[in-house]
Design an enzyme around this catalytic site. Structure first.
Site, mmCIF file in Angstrom:
data_model
loop_
_atom_site.group_PDB
_atom_site.id
_atom_site.type_symbol
_atom_site.label_atom_id
_atom_site.label_comp_id
_atom_site.label_asym_id
_atom_site.label_seq_id
_atom_site.Cartn_x
_atom_site.Cartn_y
_atom_site.Cartn_z
ATOM 1 N N ASP A 118 0.854 -1.186 0.000
ATOM 2 C CA ASP A 118 0.000 0.000 0.000
ATOM 3 C C ASP A 118 0.892 1.240 0.000
ATOM 4 O O ASP A 118 1.907 1.305 0.708
ATOM 5 C CB ASP A 118 -0.916 -0.001 1.234
ATOM 6 C CG ASP A 118 -2.075 0.975 1.096
ATOM 7 O OD1 ASP A 118 -3.228 0.511 0.997
ATOM 8 O OD2 ASP A 118 -1.829 2.204 1.087
ATOM 9 N N ILE A 119 0.506 2.244 -0.772
ATOM 10 C CA ILE A 119 1.305 3.463 -0.895
ATOM 11 C C ILE A 119 1.287 4.265 0.404
ATOM 12 O O ILE A 119 2.172 5.086 0.666
ATOM 13 C CB ILE A 119 0.779 4.318 -2.084
ATOM 14 C CG1 ILE A 119 1.841 5.236 -2.622
ATOM 15 C CG2 ILE A 119 -0.490 5.077 -1.723
ATOM 16 C CD1 ILE A 119 1.492 5.865 -3.967
ATOM 17 N N ASN B 177 -13.018 -3.583 1.935
ATOM 18 C CA ASN B 177 -14.023 -2.534 2.086
ATOM 19 C C ASN B 177 -14.969 -2.541 0.888
ATOM 20 O O ASN B 177 -14.545 -2.818 -0.235
ATOM 21 C CB ASN B 177 -13.344 -1.164 2.190
ATOM 22 C CG ASN B 177 -12.475 -1.046 3.434
ATOM 23 O OD1 ASN B 177 -12.831 -1.555 4.492
ATOM 24 N ND2 ASN B 177 -11.326 -0.397 3.309
ATOM 25 N N GLU C 95 -12.151 3.314 -1.329
ATOM 26 C CA GLU C 95 -11.694 4.477 -2.093
ATOM 27 C C GLU C 95 -11.326 4.110 -3.522
ATOM 28 O O GLU C 95 -11.475 4.920 -4.431
ATOM 29 C CB GLU C 95 -10.475 5.118 -1.403
ATOM 30 C CG GLU C 95 -10.844 5.835 -0.115
ATOM 31 C CD GLU C 95 -9.629 6.291 0.670
ATOM 32 O OE1 GLU C 95 -8.484 6.030 0.236
ATOM 33 O OE2 GLU C 95 -9.836 6.916 1.725
ATOM 34 N N VAL C 96 -10.811 2.899 -3.704
ATOM 35 C CA VAL C 96 -10.417 2.451 -5.041
ATOM 36 C C VAL C 96 -11.393 1.350 -5.466
ATOM 37 O O VAL C 96 -11.503 0.316 -4.794
ATOM 38 C CB VAL C 96 -8.961 1.932 -5.048
ATOM 39 C CG1 VAL C 96 -8.593 1.433 -6.435
ATOM 40 C CG2 VAL C 96 -7.984 3.031 -4.605
ATOM 41 N N HIS D 43 -9.970 -5.163 -3.560
ATOM 42 C CA HIS D 43 -8.644 -5.465 -3.021
ATOM 43 C C HIS D 43 -8.780 -5.919 -1.583
ATOM 44 O O HIS D 43 -9.634 -5.436 -0.845
ATOM 45 C CB HIS D 43 -7.714 -4.251 -3.114
ATOM 46 C CG HIS D 43 -8.346 -2.983 -2.621
ATOM 47 N ND1 HIS D 43 -9.231 -2.254 -3.382
ATOM 48 C CD2 HIS D 43 -8.231 -2.325 -1.447
ATOM 49 C CE1 HIS D 43 -9.630 -1.199 -2.702
ATOM 50 N NE2 HIS D 43 -9.049 -1.216 -1.509
ATOM 51 N N MET D 44 -7.910 -6.845 -1.227
ATOM 52 C CA MET D 44 -7.838 -7.310 0.156
ATOM 53 C C MET D 44 -6.639 -6.622 0.802
ATOM 54 O O MET D 44 -5.521 -6.664 0.271
ATOM 55 C CB MET D 44 -7.665 -8.826 0.175
ATOM 56 C CG MET D 44 -7.496 -9.418 1.551
ATOM 57 S SD MET D 44 -7.272 -11.201 1.459
ATOM 58 C CE MET D 44 -8.969 -11.737 1.347
HETATM 59 P P1 5GP Z 1 -9.759 1.255 0.163
HETATM 60 O O1 5GP Z 1 -10.040 2.413 1.069
HETATM 61 O O2 5GP Z 1 -10.337 1.442 -1.226
HETATM 62 O O3 5GP Z 1 -10.127 -0.064 0.767
HETATM 63 O O4 5GP Z 1 -8.196 1.201 0.028
HETATM 64 C C1 5GP Z 1 -7.480 1.734 -1.035
HETATM 65 C C2 5GP Z 1 -6.009 1.660 -0.678
HETATM 66 O O5 5GP Z 1 -5.250 1.831 -1.858
HETATM 67 C C3 5GP Z 1 -5.585 2.728 0.314
HETATM 68 O O6 5GP Z 1 -5.061 2.104 1.482
HETATM 69 C C4 5GP Z 1 -4.532 3.532 -0.465
HETATM 70 O O7 5GP Z 1 -3.468 3.948 0.357
HETATM 71 C C5 5GP Z 1 -4.087 2.562 -1.539
HETATM 72 N N1 5GP Z 1 -3.648 3.175 -2.775
HETATM 73 C C6 5GP Z 1 -4.300 4.157 -3.466
HETATM 74 N N2 5GP Z 1 -3.615 4.477 -4.586
HETATM 75 C C7 5GP Z 1 -2.510 3.682 -4.608
HETATM 76 C C8 5GP Z 1 -1.424 3.555 -5.517
HETATM 77 O O8 5GP Z 1 -1.331 4.236 -6.541
HETATM 78 N N3 5GP Z 1 -0.473 2.630 -5.216
HETATM 79 C C9 5GP Z 1 -0.552 1.847 -4.099
HETATM 80 N N4 5GP Z 1 0.444 0.969 -3.897
HETATM 81 N N5 5GP Z 1 -1.560 1.948 -3.204
HETATM 82 C C10 5GP Z 1 -2.538 2.851 -3.456
#
Ligand code: 5GP
Length: 116
Positions: free
Chosen positions: A31-32, A88, A96-97, A101-102
């Site tokens: 995760d970034i 999520n 958010e994305v 994803h797990m």
């Molecule tokens: P969500 O809130 O959708 O479950 O989690 C999305 C996750 O993706 C977040 O923890 C965020 O930090 C991570 N993320 C968003 N953009 C990128 C990216 O470009 N690269 C990586 N490695 N992680 C990302």
């Protein structure tokens, strides 16, 4: 057709990212914005926006998320102490994305409750 996210570009290696694992069904990378010492995202290669969009034909890939999580937890050295797997869904779930994803989180005590 669902709109692609940054994760599709990572899966296709169009954005330089250290891949921790990739096979025909899933890809894993850090995760970034890590929320724990180990914070890895494991994603299906196929674009499935949310858990609500999973089809029966996706069951193999969904199962693979777990077997890869287990392997990576061992590789990270966090398997015995324990870790958390989170998926999520949609806005109330904090997604958010919009590419399933797990989250694999570990390396510190995470508490007993999942809260906002
Ligand atoms: P969500 O809130 O959708 O479950 O989690 C999305 C996750 O993706 C977040 O923890 C965020 O930090 C991570 N993320 C968003 N953009 C990128 C990216 O470009 N690269 C990586 N490695 N992680 C990302």
């Amino acid at each position: 057709m669902a709109e692609e996210t940054i994760f599709s570009k990572i899966i296709r290696k169009e954005i330089p990212t250290e891949l921790l694992y990739q096979d025909d069904l899933v890809t894993a990378f850090r995760d970034i914005s890590p929320r724990a010492p180990s914070h890895i995202l494991i994603v299906p290669n196929k674009l499935i926006p949310t858990v609500n969009d999973i089809e029966t034909e996706d069951e193999l890939a969904m199962g693979r998320l777990f077997t890869v999580a287990k392997k990576l937890a061992q590789q990270e050295g966090i398997a015995d102490d324990g870790y958390r797997l989170i998926v999520n869904c949609n806005s109330h779930g904090g997604q958010e994305v919009y590419h399933i994803h797990m989250h694999l989180l570990g390396g510190r005590p995470l508490g007993t409750l999942v809260t906002g």
